[in-house]
Design an enzyme around this catalytic site. Structure first.
Site, PDB file in Angstrom:
ATOM      1  N   GLU A  70      53.505  68.866   1.540  1.00  0.00           N
ATOM      2  CA  GLU A  70      52.755  70.106   1.813  1.00  0.00           C
ATOM      3  C   GLU A  70      52.868  71.107   0.672  1.00  0.00           C
ATOM      4  O   GLU A  70      51.874  71.639   0.194  1.00  0.00           O
ATOM      5  CB  GLU A  70      53.237  70.769   3.113  1.00  0.00           C
ATOM      6  CG  GLU A  70      52.523  72.080   3.351  1.00  0.00           C
ATOM      7  CD  GLU A  70      52.852  72.735   4.669  1.00  0.00           C
ATOM      8  OE1 GLU A  70      52.164  73.724   4.990  1.00  0.00           O
ATOM      9  OE2 GLU A  70      53.767  72.296   5.363  1.00  0.00           O
ATOM     10  N   ASP A  90      56.338  66.946   5.420  1.00  0.00           N
ATOM     11  CA  ASP A  90      56.273  68.369   5.742  1.00  0.00           C
ATOM     12  C   ASP A  90      57.718  68.853   5.833  1.00  0.00           C
ATOM     13  O   ASP A  90      58.433  68.508   6.775  1.00  0.00           O
ATOM     14  CB  ASP A  90      55.545  68.615   7.069  1.00  0.00           C
ATOM     15  CG  ASP A  90      55.194  70.084   7.264  1.00  0.00           C
ATOM     16  OD1 ASP A  90      55.822  70.924   6.593  1.00  0.00           O
ATOM     17  OD2 ASP A  90      54.307  70.385   8.077  1.00  0.00           O
ATOM     18  N   ILE A  92      59.127  71.805   6.326  1.00  0.00           N
ATOM     19  CA  ILE A  92      59.357  72.635   7.519  1.00  0.00           C
ATOM     20  C   ILE A  92      58.039  72.713   8.269  1.00  0.00           C
ATOM     21  O   ILE A  92      57.127  73.431   7.861  1.00  0.00           O
ATOM     22  CB  ILE A  92      59.849  74.061   7.171  1.00  0.00           C
ATOM     23  CG1 ILE A  92      61.178  74.025   6.430  1.00  0.00           C
ATOM     24  CG2 ILE A  92      59.982  74.889   8.457  1.00  0.00           C
ATOM     25  CD1 ILE A  92      61.745  75.406   6.090  1.00  0.00           C
ATOM     26  N   ASP A  93      57.923  71.938   9.338  1.00  0.00           N
ATOM     27  CA  ASP A  93      56.747  72.059  10.188  1.00  0.00           C
ATOM     28  C   ASP A  93      57.088  73.120  11.230  1.00  0.00           C
ATOM     29  O   ASP A  93      57.996  72.939  12.039  1.00  0.00           O
ATOM     30  CB  ASP A  93      56.413  70.722  10.858  1.00  0.00           C
ATOM     31  CG  ASP A  93      55.065  70.773  11.546  1.00  0.00           C
ATOM     32  OD1 ASP A  93      54.173  71.486  11.039  1.00  0.00           O
ATOM     33  OD2 ASP A  93      54.896  70.133  12.596  1.00  0.00           O
ATOM     34  N   THR A  95      56.730  76.727   9.960  1.00  0.00           N
ATOM     35  CA  THR A  95      57.266  77.761   9.054  1.00  0.00           C
ATOM     36  C   THR A  95      57.232  79.140   9.702  1.00  0.00           C
ATOM     37  O   THR A  95      58.173  79.930   9.556  1.00  0.00           O
ATOM     38  CB  THR A  95      56.484  77.776   7.720  1.00  0.00           C
ATOM     39  OG1 THR A  95      56.634  76.495   7.096  1.00  0.00           O
ATOM     40  CG2 THR A  95      57.024  78.837   6.773  1.00  0.00           C
ATOM     41  N   ASP A 220      51.262  67.151   8.743  1.00  0.00           N
ATOM     42  CA  ASP A 220      51.607  67.653  10.079  1.00  0.00           C
ATOM     43  C   ASP A 220      51.654  66.522  11.103  1.00  0.00           C
ATOM     44  O   ASP A 220      52.323  66.640  12.123  1.00  0.00           O
ATOM     45  CB  ASP A 220      50.566  68.658  10.573  1.00  0.00           C
ATOM     46  CG  ASP A 220      50.512  69.926   9.728  1.00  0.00           C
ATOM     47  OD1 ASP A 220      51.567  70.548   9.559  1.00  0.00           O
ATOM     48  OD2 ASP A 220      49.425  70.285   9.257  1.00  0.00           O
TER      49      ASP A 220
END
Length: 280
Positions: A70, A90, A92-93, A95, A220
């Protein structure tokens, strides 16, 4: 002969846990927030640090593999899926959840070969829940086998979605209209925990019956798409057609009946595909 990608998945689990430790430690510190495509599309130094940790570790071990991350894409790297073994990350899915200390934050690592997802690892780090799924091997949470609810009657379903980060009034109208259509079927309810990966994993556990969203990206949903299917669920395009990882939209459901019924109600939002590299 064992699965050729088992070693890669074992490595992904180790990396996800290591990344989760960094994320949980950062939750106790002050956060510097930066804005990407809209005032609601956020990134932090921790997102970038975690992605760098994951990608550098994989590059060292598997130098011939490809990556879609990402934050790398946000910084201008390409987002094209090829047949080469590709890690889709990802860091930190969720954020926005991370920024607000809302306790649903996940590290998501998917792995695709020949454009097909072979395995996925989603670590919901505040909850300490490690979700894994591998093609033909089932999906698990902390070692417990997962199974979707199997619900086929949409009037008895609970559905997950997200409002997304796009603040264009026309897009918001469509998002809210889609929710209204589903609520008026009627269904039991709509929930949102703020991370696509965890939403999809919750469907895999049977805790919800479906999840849909338009405007998300391959990172995601890559990992959690296989966790859903290996738990007996289905992933579809928002039109009800076959799921396309790069299409920026998904319906994940406990049954094809519910997935197709959601698709029937959807007013589609026009979006750029991931592989144009233009989504930011």
């Amino acid at each position: 002969m064992g699965d050729p990608w088992q070693e890669c998945m074992d490595f992904a689990v180790v990396l996800a846990r290591k990344a989760g430790t960094v994320v949980c430690a950062a939750l106790k510190e002050s956060v510097t927030v930066m804005v990407k495509s809209s005032p609601a599309d956020l990134v932090t130094a921790t997102d970038q640090k975690v992605e760098e940790l994951i990608i550098s570790s994989i590059k060292e071990k598997y130098p011939s593999h490809s990556f879609i991350g990402e934050e790398s894409v946000a910084a201008g790297a390409g987002s094209t899926l090829t047949d080469n073994p590709t890690w889709i990350i990802d860091p930190i899915d969720g954020t926005t959840n991370f920024v607000h200390r809302f306790p649903f934050v996940a590290v998501s690592i998917g792995f695709a070969v020949n454009k097909q997802v072979e395995f996925g690892v989603v670590y919901s780090c505040v909850e300490d829940k490690m979700y894994t799924g591998m093609k033909g091997k089932g999906s698990f949470c902390n070692g417990q086998k997962l199974q979707v609810s199997g619900q086929k009657d949409i009037t008895k379903s609970m559905i997950l979605t997200e409002l997304g980060s796009n603040r264009n009034p026309e897009v918001i109208k469509i998002v809210l209209s889609n929710m209204e259509r589903l609520l008026c079927i009627p269904i039991h309810g709509i929930r949102a925990v703020g991370t696509a990966a965890v939403n999809m994993c919750l469907v895999a556990t049977g805790g919800a019956d479906a999840y849909y969203e338009m405007g998300i990206h391959c990172w995601d949903m890559a990992a959690s798409s296989i966790i859903i299917t290996e738990a007996g669920g289905v992933v579809l395009d928002a039109t009800g057609g076959p799921f396309d990882l790069m299409s920026r939209r998904v319906i994940a459901a406990s049954s094809r009946e519910i997935g197709e019924r959601i698709a029937k109600e959807m007013q589609i939002i026009a979006l750029e595909r991931d592989d144009t590299g233009e989504e930011h």
